[in-house]
Design a protein around this motif. Structure first.
Motif, PDB file in Angstrom:
ATOM      1  N   ARG A 178       0.852  -1.187   0.000  1.00 23.95           N
ATOM      2  CA  ARG A 178       0.000   0.000   0.000  1.00 23.95           C
ATOM      3  C   ARG A 178       0.893   1.244   0.000  1.00 23.95           C
ATOM      4  NH1 ARG A 178      -5.239   1.247   0.899  1.00 23.95           N
ATOM      5  NH2 ARG A 178      -5.674   3.262   1.895  1.00 23.95           N
ATOM      6  N   ASN A 179       0.423   2.318  -0.665  1.00 22.47           N
ATOM      7  CA  ASN A 179       1.257   3.519  -0.801  1.00 22.47           C
ATOM      8  C   ASN A 179       1.488   4.243   0.524  1.00 22.47           C
ATOM      9  OD1 ASN A 179      -1.265   4.676  -0.448  1.00 22.47           O
ATOM     10  ND2 ASN A 179      -1.390   5.499  -2.534  1.00 22.47           N
ATOM     11  N   THR A 180       0.716   3.899   1.549  1.00 22.58           N
ATOM     12  CA  THR A 180       0.933   4.501   2.866  1.00 22.58           C
ATOM     13  C   THR A 180       1.908   3.694   3.721  1.00 22.58           C
ATOM     14  OG1 THR A 180      -1.019   3.321   3.702  1.00 22.58           O
ATOM     15  CG2 THR A 180      -1.347   5.576   2.891  1.00 22.58           C
ATOM     16  N   GLN A 181       2.319   2.548   3.222  1.00 21.87           N
ATOM     17  CA  GLN A 181       3.247   1.702   3.963  1.00 21.87           C
ATOM     18  C   GLN A 181       4.622   2.356   4.010  1.00 21.87           C
ATOM     19  OE1 GLN A 181       5.721  -0.685   4.153  1.00 21.87           O
ATOM     20  NE2 GLN A 181       4.828  -2.149   5.593  1.00 21.87           N
ATOM     21  N   GLU A 182       5.314   2.167   5.113  1.00 18.38           N
ATOM     22  CA  GLU A 182       6.609   2.830   5.311  1.00 18.38           C
ATOM     23  C   GLU A 182       7.602   2.477   4.216  1.00 18.38           C
ATOM     24  OE1 GLU A 182      10.742   3.056   6.495  1.00 18.38           O
ATOM     25  OE2 GLU A 182       9.591   1.185   6.566  1.00 18.38           O
ATOM     26  N   LEU A 183       7.597   1.233   3.741  1.00 12.19           N
ATOM     27  CA  LEU A 183       8.527   0.826   2.691  1.00 12.19           C
ATOM     28  C   LEU A 183       8.266   1.573   1.383  1.00 12.19           C
ATOM     29  CD1 LEU A 183       8.688  -3.066   3.200  1.00 12.19           C
ATOM     30  CD2 LEU A 183      10.459  -1.372   3.741  1.00 12.19           C
ATOM     31  N   ALA A 184       7.034   1.926   1.136  1.00  9.89           N
ATOM     32  CA  ALA A 184       6.700   2.634  -0.106  1.00  9.89           C
ATOM     33  C   ALA A 184       7.301   4.032  -0.123  1.00  9.89           C
ATOM     34  CB  ALA A 184       5.182   2.714  -0.269  1.00  9.89           C
ATOM     35  N   ARG A 185       7.529   4.620   1.055  1.00  9.72           N
ATOM     36  CA  ARG A 185       8.018   6.003   1.132  1.00  9.72           C
ATOM     37  C   ARG A 185       9.540   6.098   1.218  1.00  9.72           C
ATOM     38  NH1 ARG A 185       3.730   6.078   4.893  1.00  9.72           N
ATOM     39  NH2 ARG A 185       5.216   6.169   6.618  1.00  9.72           N
ATOM     40  N   ARG A 186      10.206   4.983   1.362  1.00  8.22           N
ATOM     41  CA  ARG A 186      11.664   5.024   1.464  1.00  8.22           C
ATOM     42  C   ARG A 186      12.268   5.469   0.128  1.00  8.22           C
ATOM     43  NH1 ARG A 186      13.979  -0.214   4.823  1.00  8.22           N
ATOM     44  NH2 ARG A 186      12.567  -0.065   6.631  1.00  8.22           N
ATOM     45  N   THR A 187      13.307   6.261   0.207  1.00  7.66           N
ATOM     46  CA  THR A 187      13.959   6.750  -1.007  1.00  7.66           C
ATOM     47  C   THR A 187      15.126   5.862  -1.432  1.00  7.66           C
ATOM     48  OG1 THR A 187      15.357   8.198   0.335  1.00  7.66           O
ATOM     49  CG2 THR A 187      13.312   9.135  -0.546  1.00  7.66           C
ATOM     50  N   GLU A 188      15.686   5.125  -0.482  1.00  4.29           N
ATOM     51  CA  GLU A 188      16.827   4.278  -0.821  1.00  4.29           C
ATOM     52  C   GLU A 188      16.334   2.966  -1.447  1.00  4.29           C
ATOM     53  OE1 GLU A 188      15.799   3.101   3.463  1.00  4.29           O
ATOM     54  OE2 GLU A 188      15.775   4.911   2.197  1.00  4.29           O
ATOM     55  N   PRO A 189      17.209   2.284  -2.197  1.00  5.70           N
ATOM     56  CA  PRO A 189      16.832   0.986  -2.776  1.00  5.70           C
ATOM     57  C   PRO A 189      16.438  -0.005  -1.680  1.00  5.70           C
ATOM     58  CG  PRO A 189      18.854   1.811  -3.775  1.00  5.70           C
ATOM     59  CD  PRO A 189      18.556   2.704  -2.620  1.00  5.70           C
ATOM     60  N   LEU A 190      15.491  -0.886  -2.010  1.00  3.43           N
ATOM     61  CA  LEU A 190      15.014  -1.871  -1.046  1.00  3.43           C
ATOM     62  C   LEU A 190      15.656  -3.224  -1.303  1.00  3.43           C
ATOM     63  CD1 LEU A 190      11.161  -1.086  -0.990  1.00  3.43           C
ATOM     64  CD2 LEU A 190      12.972  -0.152   0.483  1.00  3.43           C
ATOM     65  N   THR A 191      15.916  -3.947  -0.218  1.00  2.00           N
ATOM     66  CA  THR A 191      16.417  -5.318  -0.322  1.00  2.00           C
ATOM     67  C   THR A 191      15.361  -6.263   0.240  1.00  2.00           C
ATOM     68  OG1 THR A 191      17.459  -5.298   1.865  1.00  2.00           O
ATOM     69  CG2 THR A 191      18.769  -4.493  -0.013  1.00  2.00           C
ATOM     70  N   TRP A 192      15.561  -7.548  -0.024  1.00  2.00           N
ATOM     71  CA  TRP A 192      14.597  -8.534   0.465  1.00  2.00           C
ATOM     72  C   TRP A 192      14.530  -8.560   1.989  1.00  2.00           C
ATOM     73  CZ3 TRP A 192      11.125 -11.252  -2.313  1.00  2.00           C
ATOM     74  CH2 TRP A 192      11.279 -11.261  -3.710  1.00  2.00           C
ATOM     75  N   ASP A 193      15.610  -8.210   2.636  1.00  2.00           N
ATOM     76  CA  ASP A 193      15.599  -8.205   4.105  1.00  2.00           C
ATOM     77  C   ASP A 193      14.560  -7.245   4.665  1.00  2.00           C
ATOM     78  OD1 ASP A 193      17.601 -10.071   4.175  1.00  2.00           O
ATOM     79  OD2 ASP A 193      19.222  -8.619   4.479  1.00  2.00           O
ATOM     80  N   CYS A 194      14.167  -6.232   3.883  1.00  2.00           N
ATOM     81  CA  CYS A 194      13.166  -5.268   4.341  1.00  2.00           C
ATOM     82  C   CYS A 194      11.810  -5.926   4.598  1.00  2.00           C
ATOM     83  CB  CYS A 194      12.991  -4.147   3.319  1.00  2.00           C
ATOM     84  SG  CYS A 194      14.465  -3.148   3.019  1.00  2.00           S
ATOM     85  N   LEU A 195      11.581  -7.087   3.969  1.00  2.00           N
ATOM     86  CA  LEU A 195      10.295  -7.764   4.120  1.00  2.00           C
ATOM     87  C   LEU A 195      10.288  -8.737   5.296  1.00  2.00           C
ATOM     88  CD1 LEU A 195      10.241  -6.683   1.165  1.00  2.00           C
ATOM     89  CD2 LEU A 195       8.955  -8.724   0.547  1.00  2.00           C
ATOM     90  N   ASP A 196      11.448  -8.950   5.902  1.00  2.00           N
ATOM     91  CA  ASP A 196      11.551  -9.928   6.987  1.00  2.00           C
ATOM     92  C   ASP A 196      10.654  -9.522   8.151  1.00  2.00           C
ATOM     93  OD1 ASP A 196      12.410 -12.169   8.283  1.00  2.00           O
ATOM     94  OD2 ASP A 196      14.220 -11.228   9.094  1.00  2.00           O
ATOM     95  N   GLY A 197       9.789 -10.443   8.562  1.00  2.00           N
ATOM     96  CA  GLY A 197       8.913 -10.206   9.702  1.00  2.00           C
ATOM     97  C   GLY A 197       7.611  -9.517   9.375  1.00  2.00           C
ATOM     98  N   LEU A 198       7.433  -9.033   8.140  1.00  2.00           N
ATOM     99  CA  LEU A 198       6.183  -8.367   7.770  1.00  2.00           C
ATOM    100  C   LEU A 198       5.131  -9.399   7.366  1.00  2.00           C
ATOM    101  CD1 LEU A 198       7.467  -5.371   5.597  1.00  2.00           C
ATOM    102  CD2 LEU A 198       6.717  -5.334   7.990  1.00  2.00           C
ATOM    103  N   PRO A 199       3.854  -9.149   7.695  1.00  2.00           N
ATOM    104  CA  PRO A 199       2.794 -10.036   7.205  1.00  2.00           C
ATOM    105  C   PRO A 199       2.832 -10.069   5.677  1.00  2.00           C
ATOM    106  CG  PRO A 199       1.947  -8.512   8.853  1.00  2.00           C
ATOM    107  CD  PRO A 199       3.332  -8.036   8.507  1.00  2.00           C
ATOM    108  N   SER A 200       2.832 -11.268   5.119  1.00  2.00           N
ATOM    109  CA  SER A 200       3.031 -11.399   3.678  1.00  2.00           C
ATOM    110  C   SER A 200       1.936 -12.255   3.058  1.00  2.00           C
ATOM    111  CB  SER A 200       4.401 -12.024   3.394  1.00  2.00           C
ATOM    112  OG  SER A 200       4.602 -12.202   2.014  1.00  2.00           O
ATOM    113  N   ALA A 201       1.589 -11.912   1.830  1.00  2.00           N
ATOM    114  CA  ALA A 201       0.614 -12.687   1.058  1.00  2.00           C
ATOM    115  C   ALA A 201       1.303 -13.254  -0.175  1.00  2.00           C
ATOM    116  CB  ALA A 201      -0.572 -11.817   0.653  1.00  2.00           C
ATOM    117  N   GLY A 202       0.969 -14.475  -0.522  1.00  2.00           N
ATOM    118  CA  GLY A 202       1.559 -15.114  -1.690  1.00  2.00           C
ATOM    119  C   GLY A 202       0.505 -15.793  -2.543  1.00  2.00           C
TER     120      GLY A 202
END
Length: 320
Positions: A178-202
């Motif tokens: 979602r565009n309000t999620q903190e990861l969406a607002r980060r300016t630096e490149p994202l790595t897979w580690d950023c998703l660790d521990g977050l509720p995830s859907a597959g």
């Protein structure tokens, strides 16, 4: 045909009778039919013998219809018209089938890749009719193997020895949130580690997306073992929009282009791509139109990839 009379009749005789009736003359009718007058006379005689009645009254100057001939003429004309219409219809149907191309395709490719390519191909070959049959990766292979599709566009599913897989495009797997999620607002490149521990859907296990993420090395457990599993991209988008979860999907499958509340961000360390291939049955040659469309797609691979930003979609080495 149910009777001996019908079995003995021929279209040639019907044409001879109608021609003489319309021309009122054996000589003019023979000329119109490009046959000799004796041959035409013989056809009429055989026609009358089979039917068992006299159809024409011959005089030294003209030919007239008998009462039975007048009754038969409109029916004979209709028979000839129906036969011609049937033949033309069958020919048109056969030509239409020759010009049809059935493509089994992943839904994401059906929506985001093929429509512009179909418009471009139509400009070069307007008689072609492209039919898209969307399915998951396993279904695409099955359609091609069973002959329900001429070729497919899909990620690899089984590496079936009966199929040829032609490299086409690859799209990067990234975060969708979602565009309000903190990861969406980060300016630096994202790595897979950023998703660790977050509720995830597959996606469900029988999809190429699920197989790709589960096989990825170095991915967090929240991605390889998601909290939610869904069957459709619409359900995935709903979960993400509600804020219940984030997900990792290939760029072309990301639903952000349909929903402004969602954001796609590239992920690295590792950089993971889904390989899209054109799938062809080895033992079944393509029609000329299907072969032309497949080659057109291959030639358009770089132009297709250029429409997507930040190299999230790339042409494969041999894809164009």
């Amino acid at each position: 045909m149910k009777t001996k009379i019908a079995r003995n009749l021929s279209l040639k005789q019907f044409r001879a009778f109608v021609a003489v009736a319309r021309c009122g003359s054996f000589s003019r009718a023979a000329q119109n039919l490009a046959v000799s007058q004796p041959a035409l006379t013989l056809s009429i005689q055989q026609f009358e013998e089979i039917i068992g009645v006299s159809l024409l009254k011959r005089t030294t100057r003209s030919v007239e219809l008998t009462a039975q001939g007048q009754e038969l003429l409109p029916k004979a004309e209709k028979i000839l018209d129906d036969v011609e219409a049937s033949v033309l219809s069958v020919r048109a149907s056969a030509q239409d089938q020759l010009n049809q191309v059935r493509v089994a395709v992943l839904p994401s490719a059906a929506v985001r890749i093929l429509p512009p390519a179909m418009r471009g191909f139509a400009a070069e070959m307007p008689q072609a009719k492209i039919h898209l049959q969307d399915d998951n990766a396993r279904g695409v292979e099955a359609q091609v193997l069973e002959g329900r599709a001429d070729f497919g566009l899909s990620s690899s599913w089984s590496d079936d020895p009966r199929l040829t897989y032609l490299p086409f495009l690859r799209d990067q797997v990234g975060l969708i949130c979602r565009n309000t999620q903190e990861l969406a607002r980060r300016t630096e490149p994202l790595t897979w580690d950023c998703l660790d521990g977050l509720p995830s859907a597959g996606m469900a296990e029988d999809t190429g997306v699920s197989r790709l993420t589960k096989a990825g090395e170095g991915l967090p457990a929240s991605v390889t073992s998601p909290d939610f599993t869904v069957l459709t991209m619409a359900a995935l988008a709903g979960l993400i929009e509600s804020g219940e979860a984030v997900s990792a999907v290939p760029a072309l499958a990301a639903p952000d282009y349909l929903n402004p509340a969602l954001v796609y961000r590239s992920l690295s360390a590792p950089t993971l791509y889904r390989e899209l291939q054109l799938v062809v049955a080895k033992d079944r040659p393509l029609s000329s139109v299907a072969q032309s469309f497949l080659e057109y797609l291959q030639g358009q691979a770089r132009q297709i990839s250029a429409r997507f930003p930040n190299r999230t979609v790339e042409a494969s080495v041999t894809g164009g």
